[in-house]
Design a protein around this motif. Structure first.
Motif, PDB file in Angstrom:
ATOM      1  N   UNK A 134       0.939  -1.589   0.538  1.00 26.15           N
ATOM      2  CA  UNK A 134      -0.451  -0.109  -0.077  1.00 26.15           C
ATOM      3  C   UNK A 134       0.946   1.556  -0.216  1.00 26.15           C
ATOM      4  N   UNK A 135       0.231   1.899   1.016  1.00 22.68           N
ATOM      5  CA  UNK A 135       1.591   3.450   0.606  1.00 22.68           C
ATOM      6  C   UNK A 135       2.126   3.037   1.534  1.00 22.68           C
ATOM      7  N   UNK A 136       3.143   1.848   1.469  1.00 20.08           N
ATOM      8  CA  UNK A 136       4.762   1.956   2.478  1.00 20.08           C
ATOM      9  C   UNK A 136       4.785   2.151   3.810  1.00 20.08           C
ATOM     10  N   UNK A 137       3.827   1.601   4.831  1.00 18.45           N
ATOM     11  CA  UNK A 137       3.972   2.617   6.069  1.00 18.45           C
ATOM     12  C   UNK A 137       4.241   1.761   6.567  1.00 18.45           C
ATOM     13  N   UNK A 138       4.714  -0.063   6.672  1.00 20.99           N
ATOM     14  CA  UNK A 138       5.526  -0.645   7.798  1.00 20.99           C
ATOM     15  C   UNK A 138       6.456  -0.489   7.393  1.00 20.99           C
ATOM     16  N   UNK A 139       7.316  -0.770   5.930  1.00 17.50           N
ATOM     17  CA  UNK A 139       8.265  -1.215   5.887  1.00 17.50           C
ATOM     18  C   UNK A 139       8.936   0.611   6.207  1.00 17.50           C
ATOM     19  N   UNK A 140       8.549   1.521   6.036  1.00 20.82           N
ATOM     20  CA  UNK A 140       8.716   2.602   6.734  1.00 20.82           C
ATOM     21  C   UNK A 140       9.225   3.117   7.948  1.00 20.82           C
ATOM     22  N   UNK A 141       7.988   2.719   8.529  1.00 23.28           N
ATOM     23  CA  UNK A 141       8.108   2.499  10.615  1.00 23.28           C
ATOM     24  C   UNK A 141       9.246   1.850  10.521  1.00 23.28           C
ATOM     25  N   UNK A 142       9.476   0.493  10.216  1.00 21.45           N
ATOM     26  CA  UNK A 142      10.642   0.444  10.515  1.00 21.45           C
ATOM     27  C   UNK A 142      11.758   0.981   9.867  1.00 21.45           C
TER      28      UNK A 142
END
Length: 189
Positions: A62-70
């Motif tokens: 999606x909007x990349x929020x998981x890999x960005x948060x990691x």
């Protein structure tokens, strides 16, 4: 909201079958974009015991929020895979805005075609049918010790190592054991 999205998707699949389209097992199902809430992302990363040396893949990012948060919280490298070009553009813009564009990359591709061999953590927020279809690929491509974390949906008979309930949300964790690697289709595991 998740339940209403799944109900709507189920109705679309049933309607398609009634109207003479391909049966469910013959069509490629794409999960709807339902953003994961930040407390759930935090819990997913904690459940996986994420550390700086990990490489986090998010299938259907999606909007990349998981890999960005990691990347922001743990300094990990990450790869987001999504079939929707609009989501990939949004994910790249989000990574630039958050200053982690050197730690993450986003690929526009079908999750079934992604090469997962470098992943140490794979994140999923897919429909149950997609999790089941991905299971052999995950077992085949991930190395022993790799972790898989799924938001909301399990993997059928493959029992998770852990399950966490967070304010009505379920999160599942699997670890790739030595006996699954190298996994070959048709081999006993």
């Amino acid at each position: 909201m998740l339940k209403s999205c799944l109900l709507a998707l189920s109705l679309l699949i049933v309607a398609g079958n009634i109207l003479g389209q391909h049966p469910l097992d013959e069509v490629d199902i794409h999960a709807p974009f339902v953003p994961t809430a930040h407390p759930v992302i935090d819990a997913m990363l904690k459940l996986a015991h994420t550390k700086k040396t990990d490489v986090v893949y998010d299938l259907g990012c999606g909007d990349g929020r998981i890999v960005i948060a990691a990347a922001k919280r743990y300094g990990t490298h990450g790869v987001g895979i999504d079939i929707n070009p609009e989501r990939i553009r949004e994910a790249n813009a989000n990574a630039r805005r958050e200053g982690v564009q050197d730690l993450v990359r986003f690929e526009e591709r079908n999750v079934y075609d992604a090469d997962l061999r470098e992943a140490t953590i794979v994140m999923l927020y897919m429909l149950p049918e997609i999790n089941l279809k991905l299971q052999p690929k995950l077992r085949r491509e991930l190395k022993p010790g790799a972790r898989i974390v799924s938001h909301a949906f399990d993997m059928g008979s493959w029992k998770p190592s852990k399950r966490k309930d967070l304010e009505g949300e379920r999160i599942f964790l699997w670890k790739i054991p030595r006996r699954f690697w190298p996994f070959r289709s048709g081999s006993a595991v």
